[in-house]
Design a protein around this motif. Structure first.
Motif, PDB file in Angstrom:
ATOM      1  N   TYR A 151      16.056  22.174   8.293  1.00  0.00           N
ATOM      2  CA  TYR A 151      16.679  22.385   9.598  1.00  0.00           C
ATOM      3  C   TYR A 151      17.378  23.735   9.660  1.00  0.00           C
ATOM      4  N   SER A 152      17.862  24.068  10.845  1.00  0.00           N
ATOM      5  CA  SER A 152      18.597  25.309  11.061  1.00  0.00           C
ATOM      6  C   SER A 152      20.073  25.005  11.240  1.00  0.00           C
ATOM      7  N   SER A 153      20.908  25.649  10.431  1.00  0.00           N
ATOM      8  CA  SER A 153      22.353  25.429  10.526  1.00  0.00           C
ATOM      9  C   SER A 153      22.928  26.009  11.815  1.00  0.00           C
ATOM     10  N   LYS A 154      22.152  26.802  12.531  1.00  0.00           N
ATOM     11  CA  LYS A 154      22.597  27.337  13.817  1.00  0.00           C
ATOM     12  C   LYS A 154      22.627  26.243  14.879  1.00  0.00           C
ATOM     13  N   TYR A 155      21.822  25.202  14.688  1.00  0.00           N
ATOM     14  CA  TYR A 155      21.666  24.181  15.729  1.00  0.00           C
ATOM     15  C   TYR A 155      22.264  22.834  15.341  1.00  0.00           C
ATOM     16  N   ILE A 156      22.567  22.646  14.069  1.00  0.00           N
ATOM     17  CA  ILE A 156      23.121  21.369  13.627  1.00  0.00           C
ATOM     18  C   ILE A 156      23.920  21.612  12.353  1.00  0.00           C
TER      19      ILE A 156
ATOM     20  N   LYS B  96      17.682  22.309  22.285  1.00  0.00           N
ATOM     21  CA  LYS B  96      17.614  23.765  22.374  1.00  0.00           C
ATOM     22  C   LYS B  96      16.815  24.340  21.215  1.00  0.00           C
ATOM     23  N   TYR B  97      16.915  23.701  20.062  1.00  0.00           N
ATOM     24  CA  TYR B  97      16.172  24.170  18.885  1.00  0.00           C
ATOM     25  C   TYR B  97      14.686  24.281  19.192  1.00  0.00           C
ATOM     26  N   TRP B  98      14.109  23.220  19.744  1.00  0.00           N
ATOM     27  CA  TRP B  98      12.666  23.227  19.983  1.00  0.00           C
ATOM     28  C   TRP B  98      12.291  24.171  21.124  1.00  0.00           C
ATOM     29  N   CYS B  99      13.120  24.239  22.128  1.00  0.00           N
ATOM     30  CA  CYS B  99      12.847  25.175  23.235  1.00  0.00           C
ATOM     31  C   CYS B  99      12.909  26.622  22.745  1.00  0.00           C
ATOM     32  N   ASP B 100      13.918  26.939  21.934  1.00  0.00           N
ATOM     33  CA  ASP B 100      14.052  28.301  21.422  1.00  0.00           C
ATOM     34  C   ASP B 100      12.880  28.673  20.518  1.00  0.00           C
ATOM     35  N   ASN B 101      12.428  27.741  19.712  1.00  0.00           N
ATOM     36  CA  ASN B 101      11.269  28.004  18.856  1.00  0.00           C
ATOM     37  C   ASN B 101      10.019  28.288  19.693  1.00  0.00           C
ATOM     38  N   ARG B 102       9.833  27.509  20.738  1.00  0.00           N
ATOM     39  CA  ARG B 102       8.644  27.691  21.574  1.00  0.00           C
ATOM     40  C   ARG B 102       8.676  29.023  22.323  1.00  0.00           C
ATOM     41  N   GLU B 103       9.873  29.442  22.722  1.00  0.00           N
ATOM     42  CA  GLU B 103      10.001  30.668  23.514  1.00  0.00           C
ATOM     43  C   GLU B 103      10.175  31.920  22.649  1.00  0.00           C
TER      44      GLU B 103
ATOM     45  N   ASP C  86       0.826  -1.203   0.000  1.00  0.00           N
ATOM     46  CA  ASP C  86       0.000   0.000   0.000  1.00  0.00           C
ATOM     47  C   ASP C  86       0.863   1.257   0.000  1.00  0.00           C
ATOM     48  N   ILE C  87       0.553   2.169  -0.922  1.00  0.00           N
ATOM     49  CA  ILE C  87       1.250   3.449  -0.992  1.00  0.00           C
ATOM     50  C   ILE C  87       0.506   4.455  -0.105  1.00  0.00           C
ATOM     51  N   PRO C  88       1.194   5.139   0.780  1.00  0.00           N
ATOM     52  CA  PRO C  88       0.511   6.129   1.626  1.00  0.00           C
ATOM     53  C   PRO C  88      -0.124   7.234   0.788  1.00  0.00           C
ATOM     54  N   SER C  89      -1.197   7.802   1.317  1.00  0.00           N
ATOM     55  CA  SER C  89      -1.851   8.938   0.655  1.00  0.00           C
ATOM     56  C   SER C  89      -1.754  10.181   1.526  1.00  0.00           C
ATOM     57  N   GLN C  90      -0.651  10.289   2.231  1.00  0.00           N
ATOM     58  CA  GLN C  90      -0.399  11.455   3.064  1.00  0.00           C
ATOM     59  C   GLN C  90       1.088  11.802   3.016  1.00  0.00           C
ATOM     60  N   THR C  91       1.394  13.066   3.195  1.00  0.00           N
ATOM     61  CA  THR C  91       2.757  13.498   3.475  1.00  0.00           C
ATOM     62  C   THR C  91       2.997  13.299   4.970  1.00  0.00           C
ATOM     63  N   THR C  92       4.204  12.883   5.328  1.00  0.00           N
ATOM     64  CA  THR C  92       4.562  12.774   6.742  1.00  0.00           C
ATOM     65  C   THR C  92       5.676  13.764   7.043  1.00  0.00           C
ATOM     66  N   SER C  93       5.452  14.612   8.043  1.00  0.00           N
ATOM     67  CA  SER C  93       6.424  15.642   8.434  1.00  0.00           C
ATOM     68  C   SER C  93       6.801  15.415   9.895  1.00  0.00           C
ATOM     69  N   THR C  94       7.899  14.689  10.091  1.00  0.00           N
ATOM     70  CA  THR C  94       8.304  14.223  11.410  1.00  0.00           C
ATOM     71  C   THR C  94       9.322  15.168  12.034  1.00  0.00           C
ATOM     72  N   ALA C  95       9.067  15.577  13.259  1.00  0.00           N
ATOM     73  CA  ALA C  95      10.010  16.451  13.964  1.00  0.00           C
ATOM     74  C   ALA C  95      11.268  15.674  14.321  1.00  0.00           C
ATOM     75  N   LEU C  96      12.437  16.254  13.989  1.00  0.00           N
ATOM     76  CA  LEU C  96      13.732  15.697  14.376  1.00  0.00           C
ATOM     77  C   LEU C  96      14.407  16.662  15.348  1.00  0.00           C
ATOM     78  N   SER C  97      15.688  16.532  15.576  1.00  0.00           N
ATOM     79  CA  SER C  97      16.338  17.290  16.650  1.00  0.00           C
ATOM     80  C   SER C  97      16.450  18.781  16.370  1.00  0.00           C
ATOM     81  N   ALA C  98      16.591  19.167  15.092  1.00  0.00           N
ATOM     82  CA  ALA C  98      16.798  20.581  14.756  1.00  0.00           C
ATOM     83  C   ALA C  98      15.957  21.009  13.566  1.00  0.00           C
ATOM     84  N   GLY C  99      14.783  20.393  13.427  1.00  0.00           N
ATOM     85  CA  GLY C  99      13.893  20.697  12.323  1.00  0.00           C
ATOM     86  C   GLY C  99      12.919  19.556  12.114  1.00  0.00           C
ATOM     87  N   TRP C 100      12.580  19.314  10.873  1.00  0.00           N
ATOM     88  CA  TRP C 100      11.609  18.249  10.589  1.00  0.00           C
ATOM     89  C   TRP C 100      11.952  17.569   9.269  1.00  0.00           C
TER      90      TRP C 100
END
Length: 521
Positions: free
Chosen positions: A294-299, A416-423, A264-278
């Motif tokens: 991702y952000s080159s500032k964090y990885i 830190k990437y996710w914390c900085d984004n949230r704050e 079965d081929i999925p019929s959705q895009t999957t956008s998974t959060a990783l350590s410094a982006g998705w």
């Protein structure tokens, strides 16, 4: 520049790719039969970005407008159907407050979702006020069920309400398909590189100097030269509005991997959060498109590639990685003097919600309408440009706010990437008002959506899916009182499951469109 006709006499489009050939297709449809001459100049030495491989439902309208059937274009572009986007990993499921929200799907919704969608929003309003009722969006939207069961958004029998949906595709092949079609229709085309630009006394572009075909003049130039913005920024010096203070990502790595079409081929895009982006995963009929934004500032680039390969797994072993530098933001003026910028030359918002082709389409369609309206209204071109640019900038800002909200609403604490984004507090007044209204007891969230024109590109259900899907509800909940009207989630789940059985399996529908089995292509 005075208005002399309802369409330009000659247009030169600089650059091919999705932006150039989509622009050429729409302009050719609108003005070619009225006498407008169109020339597209495409370089064979400048590489195309070409990683945007998902769409919103607007792409369906694009092909319908051109009279192109799915049977005609989808097999040529290895296209599949898209019911929505799944967002796993954006929450901290170790926190009991978010344990029930490990992922959610942002679906494309239609009239078929009217009753169940209203039920979802009703329950979400109750939960915002501290009432313990089910409010996970996946329970209420039909396309969430289709995506989870590998269904296409095509019913076996005609439903009373047609479904809305998007596509996955090879973006380079979409450009090639449109190019071949237009060349067969007689569109003028040069394979050449623009070496210089000539301005007239008023500061408009009079001609572009090509490497092999000398000067080429026109009334209107369309800049589809990507991040280089060869005409609009380099020649006309239009200001760029940078989004990096609220959107941190400035890099993307893309890697392809094989797909097994016997499954079965999925019929959705999957956008998974990783350590410094998705990371995105986009299923085509011949491969998966994968990438890490991702952000080159964090990885570092090397660490990001390593993390992406680990995320994809051994199937990408030996596949080459392509790194793309991104500049997020928009022009202050998309239509300036006699140049219209389209695609990456006009700006870019990261591909989290697959809005790139939608913006190309909207930019060109609204330009055609605006240009023709200028003649009918007898409005001065500068006044018309001000209106056009203001409206288009508002579209960019609206999309930006929705994308930024994804990051502000994350609950991860592992980097830190996710914390900085949230704050991060560098948000627009509109987004600040929406965040406040949602979290304030008694806050009228929908009134704020209307007051700030936040539904310009994303309607209220999408905003509710975003906030609810990431589990942003009070941590202290009370059982509903006897007088509280609660939408019957159990019955809705049964109903959606039953209705989803009326839809084709994704592979089955693709084989109908392709006219052959996918596993032998």
């Amino acid at each position: 520049m005075s208005v002399i006709s309802s369409q330009p006499k000659k247009i030169i489009i600089i650059g091919g790719g999705s932006a150039g050939w989509m622009a050429a297709s729409l302009i050719h449809k609108a003005w070619a039969k009225k006498g407008t001459k169109i020339l597209l100049i495409e370089s064979d030495v400048i590489s195309k970005i070409g990683v945007g491989e998902g769409s919103t439902p607007s792409l369906r309208l694009f092909f319908n407008h051109l009279g192109i059937s799915e049977q005609e274009w989808m097999p040529q572009c290895n296209a599949t159907y898209k019911c929505g986007i799944s967002f796993p990993g954006w929450t901290n499921t170790d926190d009991p407050a978010f344990a029930d929200y490990p992922a959610y799907i942002h679906p494309f919704y239609s009239q078929a979702d009217w009753k169940t969608g209203n039920a979802f929003m009703h329950n979400a309003r109750l939960r915002r006020e501290g009432v313990d009722v089910p409010a996970h969006p996946d329970n209420y939207w039909l396309q969430s069920y289709l995506a989870k069961s590998f269904k296409a958004p095509i019913a076996r029998q005609q439903l009373s309400d047609e479904m809305d949906y998007g596509y996955h595709f090879d973006s380079a092949l979409v450009g090639d398909f449109l190019k071949k079609r237009l060349l067969n229709m007689g569109l003028n085309h040069l394979t050449d590189t623009v070496d210089g630009v000539e301005l007239d006394d008023s500061g408009q572009i009079s001609s572009v100097i090509t490497k092999r075909n000398a000067a080429q003049s026109a009334d209107l130039f369309i800049d589809c030269t990507g991040f280089a913005a060869r005409l609009i920024r380099q020649a006309l010096n239009v200001d760029f509005v940078d989004y990096s203070d609220c959107l941190f990502n400035d890099r993307a790595i893309a890697i392809q991997s094989p797909i097994d079409c016997s499954r079965d081929i999925p019929s959705q895009t999957t956008s998974t959060a990783l350590s410094a982006g998705w990371a995105w995963q986009i299923p085509l009929s011949n491969r998966y498109g994968n990438g890490y934004v991702y952000s080159s500032k964090y990885i570092s680039d090397e660490e990001a590639e390593k993390e992406l390969r680990k995320h994809i797994g051994p199937s990408c072993l030996g596949e080459k990685a392509r790194m793309i530098k991104m500049r997020l933001g928009r022009l202050s003026q998309h239509w300036h003097k006699n140049v219209l910028a389209v695609g990456l030359s006009q700006g870019f918002i990261e591909p989290l919600e697959a809005t790139a082709l939608m913006l190309i389409q909207h930019t060109v369609e609204s330009f055609i309408s605006s240009y023709e309206d200028m003649q009918l209204s007898k409005r001065d071109i500068l006044a018309q440009q001000d209106i056009y640019n203001s409206q288009l900038n508002e579209v960019f800002e609206s999309i930006k706010d929705y994308i930024v909200a994804h990051y502000r609403l994350n609950s991860r604490t592992d980097s830190k990437y996710w914390c900085d984004n949230r704050e991060n507090k560098n948000n627009s007044a509109r987004l600040k008002a929406l965040l406040s209204a949602w979290s304030t007891p008694g806050g009228d969230f929908e009134a704020e959506l209307h007051r700030h024109n936040a539904e310009l590109t994303y309607f209220a259900p999408s905003w509710y899916c975003l906030f609810s899907g990431k589990g942003h509800f009070p941590t202290s909940l009370n059982k509903p009182s006897a007088n509280t009207k609660v939408a019957p989630t159990t019955e809705i789940i049964k109903y959606c499951h039953q209705v989803s059985k009326q839809f084709y399996n994704h592979n089955e529908q693709l084989e109908k469109v392709y006219g052959e089995r996918l596993d032998i292509l």
